[in-house]
Design an enzyme around this catalytic site. Structure first.
Site, PDB file in Angstrom:
ATOM      1  N   SER A 101       0.835  -1.216   0.000  1.00 36.50           N
ATOM      2  CA  SER A 101       0.000   0.000   0.000  1.00 36.50           C
ATOM      3  C   SER A 101       0.863   1.258   0.000  1.00 36.50           C
ATOM      4  CB  SER A 101      -0.976   0.002   1.185  1.00 36.50           C
ATOM      5  OG  SER A 101      -0.309   0.242   2.392  1.00 36.50           O
TER       6      SER A 101
ATOM      7  N   HIS B 100       8.818   2.971   8.773  1.00 35.27           N
ATOM      8  CA  HIS B 100       8.614   2.069   9.904  1.00 35.27           C
ATOM      9  C   HIS B 100       7.376   2.521  10.672  1.00 35.27           C
ATOM     10  CE1 HIS B 100       9.730  -0.818  12.971  1.00 35.27           C
ATOM     11  NE2 HIS B 100       9.430   0.100  13.863  1.00 35.27           N
TER      12      HIS B 100
ATOM     13  N   ASP C 294      16.452  -0.220  12.140  1.00 34.84           N
ATOM     14  CA  ASP C 294      15.456   0.797  12.517  1.00 34.84           C
ATOM     15  C   ASP C 294      16.044   1.956  13.318  1.00 34.84           C
ATOM     16  OD1 ASP C 294      13.492  -0.713  11.254  1.00 34.84           O
ATOM     17  OD2 ASP C 294      12.946  -1.779  13.085  1.00 34.84           O
TER      18      ASP C 294
ATOM     19  N   GLU D  11       1.392   7.055   7.010  1.00 31.17           N
ATOM     20  CA  GLU D  11       2.553   6.531   6.265  1.00 31.17           C
ATOM     21  C   GLU D  11       2.460   6.969   4.804  1.00 31.17           C
ATOM     22  OE1 GLU D  11       3.663   2.409   6.746  1.00 31.17           O
ATOM     23  OE2 GLU D  11       2.724   2.297   8.706  1.00 31.17           O
TER      24      GLU D  11
ATOM     25  N   ILE E  15      15.645  -8.545   6.800  1.00 28.78           N
ATOM     26  CA  ILE E  15      16.776  -7.887   7.451  1.00 28.78           C
ATOM     27  C   ILE E  15      17.919  -7.888   6.457  1.00 28.78           C
ATOM     28  CG2 ILE E  15      18.458  -8.084   9.310  1.00 28.78           C
ATOM     29  CD1 ILE E  15      16.188  -9.140  11.069  1.00 28.78           C
ATOM     30  N   LEU E  16      18.510  -6.710   6.237  1.00 28.57           N
ATOM     31  CA  LEU E  16      19.542  -6.573   5.214  1.00 28.57           C
ATOM     32  C   LEU E  16      20.933  -6.639   5.838  1.00 28.57           C
ATOM     33  CD1 LEU E  16      17.646  -3.688   3.455  1.00 28.57           C
ATOM     34  CD2 LEU E  16      18.046  -5.971   2.469  1.00 28.57           C
TER      35      LEU E  16
HETATM   36  C1  GAR Z   1       3.861  -0.784   6.654  1.00 29.83           C
HETATM   37  O1  GAR Z   1       3.100  -0.490   7.789  1.00 29.83           O
HETATM   38  C2  GAR Z   1       5.325  -0.481   6.894  1.00 29.83           C
HETATM   39  O2  GAR Z   1       5.533   0.633   7.723  1.00 29.83           O
HETATM   40  C3  GAR Z   1       5.784  -1.745   7.590  1.00 29.83           C
HETATM   41  O3  GAR Z   1       5.140  -2.783   6.910  1.00 29.83           O
HETATM   42  C4  GAR Z   1       3.897  -2.299   6.392  1.00 29.83           C
HETATM   43  C5  GAR Z   1       3.862  -2.607   4.919  1.00 29.83           C
HETATM   44  O4  GAR Z   1       2.608  -2.287   4.377  1.00 29.83           O
HETATM   45  N1  GAR Z   1       7.203  -1.873   7.556  1.00 29.83           N
HETATM   46  C6  GAR Z   1       7.910  -2.396   8.534  1.00 29.83           C
HETATM   47  O5  GAR Z   1       7.427  -2.841   9.557  1.00 29.83           O
HETATM   48  C7  GAR Z   1       9.408  -2.395   8.289  1.00 29.83           C
HETATM   49  N2  GAR Z   1      10.101  -2.534   9.529  1.00 29.83           N
HETATM   50  P1  GAR Z   1       2.419  -2.074   2.835  1.00 29.83           P
HETATM   51  O6  GAR Z   1       3.001  -3.325   2.140  1.00 29.83           O
HETATM   52  O7  GAR Z   1       0.949  -1.988   2.643  1.00 29.83           O
HETATM   53  O8  GAR Z   1       3.139  -0.831   2.428  1.00 29.83           O
END
Ligand code: GAR
Length: 213
Positions: free
Chosen positions: A13, A105, A141, A170, A88-89
């Protein structure tokens, strides 16, 4: 115009929000480590090249990350955008893209690094939660913060409700951050702090809960 590559693992998303925004850059490709990432179809429908590199096809993290950086570098991106890329990279990978690798994040870093951020925020009873766009460093992070959005945690919040409200923010701040990076109005300073060269508005206070003065 700057070039970016977006990495996803699933729903995508945030990637959709970026593809739908006016970013002022070329989106060269969307890459996923999972072939069933539902975000890929959206990217294809927008005419963006997509690629899949399955981490399961590689014996270890190092070999996957090496192959991933070869794939990414073929698109010659100025910035590599992690949008729900749930891997994790390795430090080698991260250092290869030092100052060019961006992540979003779902918490107000440095609080709640790692997983299950919304559930942990609810369990702690915090009144303000949110999301952060930051440069990626080898320390998970913890990289220099570019922009954050805060949301009030409501009395009857559930993990799903809170996640949904944070996700909306986000989508807003990721586009703002990428636009600023590509325009050069947001840069990473020598001391590892992010500099905004063109701040039209000061930040605003969010008080939660809002009580009588
Ligand atoms: C989002 O909430 C993003 O912030 C999180 O995964 C979700 C992905 O949603 N990322 C992490 O937790 C990375 N540490 P999306 O695929 O709908 O963008």
């Amino acid at each position: 115009m700057k070039n970016i590559v977006i990495l996803i693992s699933g729903r995508g998303s945030n990637m959709k929000a970026l593809l739908s925004a006016e970013l002022g850059c070329n989106i060269k490709a969307v890459i996923s480590n999972k072939s069933d990432a539902s975000g890929l179809a959206f990217a294809r429908a927008q005419g963006i090249p997509t690629a899949i590199l399955a981490h399961r096809d590689y014996p270890d993290r190092e070999s996957f990350d090496a192959a991933l950086s070869r794939l990414i570098d073929g698109y010659e991106p100025d910035f590599v955008i992690l949008a729900g890329f749930m891997r994790i990279l390795t430090a080698d990978f991260v250092m290869h893209y030092a100052g060019r690798l961006i992540n979003i994040h779902p918490s107000l870093l440095p609080a709640y690094t790692g997983l299950h951020t919304h559930a942990r925020a609810l369990a702690d009873g915090v009144k303000i939660h949110g999301c952060t766009v930051h440069f990626v460093t080898p320390d998970l992070d913890h990289g220099p913060i570019i922009i954050q959005a805060a949301v009030a945690v409501l009395q009857n919040d559930t993990e799903a409700l809170l996640a949904e409200r944070v996700l909306q923010e986000e989508h807003r701040i990721y586009a703002q951050a990428i636009r600023g990076l590509c325009a050069g109005t947001i840069t990473l300073g020598d001391e590892g702090k992010v500099i905004n060269h063109n701040l039209p508005l000061p930040g605003q206070a969010l008080i939660s809960p809002s009580l009588p003065a």
